[in-house]
Design an enzyme around this catalytic site. Structure first.
Site, PDB file in Angstrom:
ATOM      1  N   GLY A  22       0.816  -1.212   0.000  1.00 34.98           N
ATOM      2  CA  GLY A  22       0.000   0.000   0.000  1.00 34.98           C
ATOM      3  C   GLY A  22       0.843   1.251   0.000  1.00 34.98           C
ATOM      4  N   ASN A  23       0.201   2.375   0.247  1.00 30.65           N
ATOM      5  CA  ASN A  23       0.909   3.652   0.330  1.00 30.65           C
ATOM      6  C   ASN A  23       0.247   4.531   1.379  1.00 30.65           C
ATOM      7  OD1 ASN A  23      -1.115   5.512  -1.050  1.00 30.65           O
ATOM      8  ND2 ASN A  23      -0.865   3.895  -2.575  1.00 30.65           N
TER       9      ASN A  23
END
Ligand code: CTP
Ligand code: CA
Length: 234
Positions: free
Chosen positions: A33-34
């Site tokens: 993810g980020n």
């Protein structure tokens, strides 16, 4: 609390905004993810609704405290591929498209059906990634007359000059009408209510710079969108 009367200058326009950060599964319990919270995209959606637009938000994993305005129609997605499918489906009728989401550039090449177990890879693990398609590039290729397409770019840069240089190059590479760039780093740009945007046009010209709350920068970006649309009509 100051009540600001906004112009209803987006009345009759359909606006599609992507927000948040996509997740790419590794196995049933893990993902890549980020740090995107979705705050800027959600602020944009609210700002556009305040100004009279019909707004659809394609939302990828917004932070729990980031809640879209009830006037905004929300389409929830997870992966970059799902986000692309949703944007492709909704965008043909949009007047304005804003890609504020942080879309994963790569997905795990072979998603494991079972939990990846440590004893199968003692000492270290290599994940093979494959490139995701560029959603905004597809939207630009399919752009119809009168449609305005905006991209975002969160960049780690040494200074304002490098941010501008990267923004110009990316706007040209993407073929978008506007690109809003902001500087990010370990301690800036994420999980914050404030933001600073440098907004460049298709030719790399600086259309506006804006700083303040993400609501302030949202309205500044919509001002730039409307100015661009107005300029093109004359
Ligand atoms: N974007 C997209 N599809 C992707 C990756 C990015 O539509 N697969 C969009 C983002 O939503 C953003 C714009 O493209 O509006 C720029 O994203 P960015 O990550 O800054 O650009 P990239 O072309 O992916 O380049 P890089 O990450 O190498 O800087
Ligand atoms: Ca990227």
């Amino acid at each position: 609390l100051a009540l600001v009367e906004r112009p209803r200058d987006l009345e009759g326009l359909s606006v599609v905004i992507s927000a948040g950060g996509t997740r790419e599964p590794i196995d049933p319990v893990r993902f890549l993810g980020n740090r995107s919270s979705g705050r800027q995209g959600v602020a944009l959606a609210r700002a556009a609704a305040d100004r009279g637009a019909r707004v659809t938000l394609v939302a990828a994993h917004l932070d729990a405290d980031v809640r879209p305005d009830p006037r905004v129609e929300v389409v929830a997605v997870s992966t970059a591929d799902e986000l692309g499918t949703a944007m492709d489906a909704i965008s043909p009728t949009a007047d304005v498209i804003v890609m504020a989401a942080a879309v994963a550039d790569y997905a795990v090449a072979a998603v494991s059906e079972q939990k990846v177990r440590k004893q199968d890879s003692p000492g270290g693990l290599t994940l093979e990634l494959r490139e995701n398609r560029d959603v905004v590039a597809g939207l630009v290729a399919a752009r119809r007359e009168g449609q305005t397409i905006v991209a975002f770019a969160a960049e780690t840069v040494a200074d304002d000059a490098e941010l501008l240089e990267r923004a110009r190059a990316k706007a040209a590479r993407k073929g978008v009408d506007l690109l809003a760039a902001n500087a990010v780093g370990w301690t800036r740009g994420f999980e914050t209510t404030d933001n600073a945007l440098t907004i460049v046009g298709a030719g790399g010209e600086v259309v506006a710079t804006a700083s303040g709350t993400k609501d302030d920068t949202a309205h500044a970006l919509l001002d730039a969108v409307m100015a661009t649309r107005g300029a093109r009509r004359h």
